[in-house]
Write a protein that holds these residues in place. Sequence first.
Motif, PDB file in Angstrom:
ATOM      1  N   THR A 226      -2.022  -6.635  29.127  1.00  0.00           N
ATOM      2  CA  THR A 226      -1.171  -6.873  27.951  1.00  0.00           C
ATOM      3  C   THR A 226      -0.939  -5.613  27.117  1.00  0.00           C
ATOM      4  OG1 THR A 226      -3.066  -7.495  26.588  1.00  0.00           O
ATOM      5  CG2 THR A 226      -1.955  -9.270  27.759  1.00  0.00           C
ATOM      6  N   LEU A 227      -1.436  -4.482  27.561  1.00  0.00           N
ATOM      7  CA  LEU A 227      -1.212  -3.259  26.779  1.00  0.00           C
ATOM      8  C   LEU A 227       0.281  -2.945  26.711  1.00  0.00           C
ATOM      9  CD1 LEU A 227      -4.063  -0.959  28.119  1.00  0.00           C
ATOM     10  CD2 LEU A 227      -3.885  -2.026  25.859  1.00  0.00           C
ATOM     11  N   PRO A 228       0.732  -2.420  25.577  1.00  0.00           N
ATOM     12  CA  PRO A 228       2.143  -2.038  25.490  1.00  0.00           C
ATOM     13  C   PRO A 228       2.490  -1.077  26.626  1.00  0.00           C
ATOM     14  CG  PRO A 228       1.034  -1.736  23.370  1.00  0.00           C
ATOM     15  CD  PRO A 228      -0.022  -2.092  24.363  1.00  0.00           C
ATOM     16  N   ARG A 229       3.663  -1.275  27.227  1.00  0.00           N
ATOM     17  CA  ARG A 229       4.078  -0.354  28.273  1.00  0.00           C
ATOM     18  C   ARG A 229       4.455   0.986  27.646  1.00  0.00           C
ATOM     19  NH1 ARG A 229       1.335  -4.086  30.544  1.00  0.00           N
ATOM     20  NH2 ARG A 229       2.495  -5.711  31.638  1.00  0.00           N
TER      21      ARG A 229
ATOM     22  N   ASN B 222       9.079  -6.503  29.838  1.00  0.00           N
ATOM     23  CA  ASN B 222       7.832  -6.076  29.178  1.00  0.00           C
ATOM     24  C   ASN B 222       7.565  -6.856  27.894  1.00  0.00           C
ATOM     25  OD1 ASN B 222      10.163  -4.631  28.188  1.00  0.00           O
ATOM     26  ND2 ASN B 222       8.750  -3.379  26.979  1.00  0.00           N
ATOM     27  N   LEU B 223       8.622  -7.402  27.277  1.00  0.00           N
ATOM     28  CA  LEU B 223       8.412  -8.201  26.064  1.00  0.00           C
ATOM     29  C   LEU B 223       7.687  -9.497  26.391  1.00  0.00           C
ATOM     30  CD1 LEU B 223      11.897  -7.702  24.341  1.00  0.00           C
ATOM     31  CD2 LEU B 223       9.835  -6.279  24.173  1.00  0.00           C
ATOM     32  N   LEU B 224       7.835  -9.961  27.619  1.00  0.00           N
ATOM     33  CA  LEU B 224       7.123 -11.167  28.047  1.00  0.00           C
ATOM     34  C   LEU B 224       5.759 -10.819  28.655  1.00  0.00           C
ATOM     35  CD1 LEU B 224      10.106 -13.057  29.756  1.00  0.00           C
ATOM     36  CD2 LEU B 224       9.261 -13.311  27.414  1.00  0.00           C
ATOM     37  N   SER B 225       5.737  -9.799  29.494  1.00  0.00           N
ATOM     38  CA  SER B 225       4.517  -9.531  30.267  1.00  0.00           C
ATOM     39  C   SER B 225       3.368  -9.032  29.402  1.00  0.00           C
ATOM     40  CB  SER B 225       4.806  -8.517  31.375  1.00  0.00           C
ATOM     41  OG  SER B 225       5.246  -7.282  30.834  1.00  0.00           O
ATOM     42  N   THR B 226       3.673  -8.484  28.238  1.00  0.00           N
ATOM     43  CA  THR B 226       2.602  -7.954  27.391  1.00  0.00           C
ATOM     44  C   THR B 226       2.153  -8.941  26.317  1.00  0.00           C
ATOM     45  OG1 THR B 226       4.175  -6.917  25.879  1.00  0.00           O
ATOM     46  CG2 THR B 226       3.383  -5.566  27.713  1.00  0.00           C
ATOM     47  N   LEU B 227       2.705 -10.133  26.314  1.00  0.00           N
ATOM     48  CA  LEU B 227       2.280 -11.104  25.293  1.00  0.00           C
ATOM     49  C   LEU B 227       0.800 -11.428  25.458  1.00  0.00           C
ATOM     50  CD1 LEU B 227       5.308 -13.568  25.331  1.00  0.00           C
ATOM     51  CD2 LEU B 227       4.673 -11.957  23.514  1.00  0.00           C
ATOM     52  N   PRO B 228       0.110 -11.630  24.352  1.00  0.00           N
ATOM     53  CA  PRO B 228      -1.301 -12.019  24.461  1.00  0.00           C
ATOM     54  C   PRO B 228      -1.435 -13.262  25.327  1.00  0.00           C
ATOM     55  CG  PRO B 228      -0.677 -11.681  22.157  1.00  0.00           C
ATOM     56  CD  PRO B 228       0.582 -11.600  22.972  1.00  0.00           C
ATOM     57  N   ARG B 229      -2.439 -13.286  26.179  1.00  0.00           N
ATOM     58  CA  ARG B 229      -2.657 -14.471  27.003  1.00  0.00           C
ATOM     59  C   ARG B 229      -3.193 -15.593  26.128  1.00  0.00           C
ATOM     60  NH1 ARG B 229       0.610 -11.405  29.564  1.00  0.00           N
ATOM     61  NH2 ARG B 229      -0.239 -10.173  31.271  1.00  0.00           N
ATOM     62  N   GLY B 230      -2.768 -16.807  26.431  1.00  0.00           N
ATOM     63  CA  GLY B 230      -3.244 -17.940  25.663  1.00  0.00           C
ATOM     64  C   GLY B 230      -4.673 -18.285  26.031  1.00  0.00           C
ATOM     65  N   SER B 231      -5.429 -18.688  25.050  1.00  0.00           N
ATOM     66  CA  SER B 231      -6.836 -19.000  25.317  1.00  0.00           C
ATOM     67  C   SER B 231      -7.024 -20.446  25.753  1.00  0.00           C
ATOM     68  CB  SER B 231      -7.677 -18.715  24.071  1.00  0.00           C
ATOM     69  OG  SER B 231      -7.156 -19.442  22.975  1.00  0.00           O
TER      70      SER B 231
END
Lengths: 314, 314
Positions: A226-229, B222-231
């Motif tokens: 999840t690190l910023p690209r 990248n706006l989607l792939s870097t979102l915090p993962r849900g717990s």
Amino acid sequence: MAAMAVFAASLVGSLAAASVRVAAAAEEPAEGERAPPPRTSSEVLESASPADWRPVDPQNTLYMELPSGRVIIELAPMFAPHHVANIEALAREHYFDGLAIVRSQDNYVVQWGDPDGKRPVGNAHRTLAAEFERPSRGLPFTVLPDPDTYASETGFVEGFPAARDPKFGRAWLVHCYGMVGVGRDNDVDSGSGTELYAVIGQAPRHLDRNATLVGRVIQGMNLLSTLPRGSGEMGFYDKPSERVPIKSVRVAADVPESQRTQLQELRTDTATFMAYVESRRNRHEEWFKVPAGRVDVCNVPVVVRSASGTKASR
Amino acid sequence: MAAMAVFAASLVGSLAAASVRVAAAAEEPAEGERAPPPRTSSEVLESASPADWRPVDPQNTLYMELPSGRVIIELAPMFAPHHVANIEALAREHYFDGLAIVRSQDNYVVQWGDPDGKRPVGNAHRTLAAEFERPSRGLPFTVLPDPDTYASETGFVEGFPAARDPKFGRAWLVHCYGMVGVGRDNDVDSGSGTELYAVIGQAPRHLDRNATLVGRVIQGMNLLSTLPRGSGEMGFYDKPSERVPIKSVRVAADVPESQRTQLQELRTDTATFMAYVESRRNRHEEWFKVPAGRVDVCNVPVVVRSASGTKASR
């Protein structure tokens, strides 16, 4: 539509035959045999015995401490003994402490180390001979039954996704999600582990046998993915301020036991693992209408749980 | 080691033969023929003619506006005409505005829509018959030459990664990184596009033919792939406060031209595309020591650039 129901079934699977070879499990049962009812991946794991699990060896485990938490990497000395030893030597010299994650390229890799390549390596080596592959003899290789685009055989060796070429008797680790490898320059022998990367996207299998893989992330992968690209070329962070500092990298065995993360991995040389693979090949829950009947080595995530056995952690 | 040098070669490739079939390009040149010198992917793209590119059709493009920016989705009406029409109808009713991204599961999917399934759909449909596959006849299908774990043939149809079964004359889109699909309940006909997901990890190919794919993210992934993962379970955001609000979803054609993002895609039915594929199959730069000689359909990202032609954008 209830959001929770969507893909509820995608995490689980079915089980055609718990104690037979994976390849045979997809076939019709022989005359007189009755296949046991399909089970889900969860059911396979729930019925696993303690002997199906092994503790993760702290001697071959790294803790990379980031501001956001701990990334745990299991090392693979059976494939890259010299690089693993070198990385452990670097960790023991605190080489990585205060260095940084310098690159995050979408659908590819996150990379860390010394961007300038100037920090002294002490008693460790700055370069090492490549360890791209090794003889397959002597490896407990669990073969998957399905064709692979890139290799004649794929499977698992002590938890690690791998490939094998029976003709030449060679084996190598493969670039699945979460695998950790050694950055290098054009010279194959120019890496050593001072610079490392983790795969954060579709398996870049074209890197297989072109880079030394040394392990895989078994916990904390989301802290990397999840690190910023990076906005620079190839996802490098253009500005030093964008880099993510590494607080420390330690061999788990060197960390006081009270501060260790106790993990167990599902063994990959057991009938239970075969059943788990089968549950990933064919998922018979109501949600699935067309079972794939096949599985890619990178679509069989090896299961890790806390040593208390309560919860899978990745 | 200079950090920039590591994997410098991984973005580029080589070209064995620009104007021959992909399958033939890997073979030895026939007597009297001389293969042109290998070229990199960058070189292939640089030498592409204007006719090798096509504008992205604003009638089949969605803009999803997030607080972090614009995610652009190209829709695939040739595979899912009814779902695409329905999603466009929903967008035109501003159905998605103020809804949220509700799920982010590491190495799997990001999902958005109405978590409660209660928002009125107006003139759109709440459910639709599944569009998992279609007849392959009539599709301009560019076949890749390499074996695939999951399908007898893979390739590209107008920029979209796809598979085909010549025996049954069927074709379907495949779940590569960035593909967008329709969430559903257990009933195959229970989806409609009110809930959508995008693939953010290793291609979950077991979902192929089990879910209706409607398009792919061509910018802003990248706006989607870097979102915090849900717990929560399966990466759902446990608390409403974790959800990422969707400002709006619009059909690009409905957006004033001055506010559109003008993009072009590399056509996938040309000799240039064949050369591009070959440059992904075999990379001959000095960095690579063992060319893969193969490529997975999900490892051929289709190239998108701004209409000014200056820069590839994904």
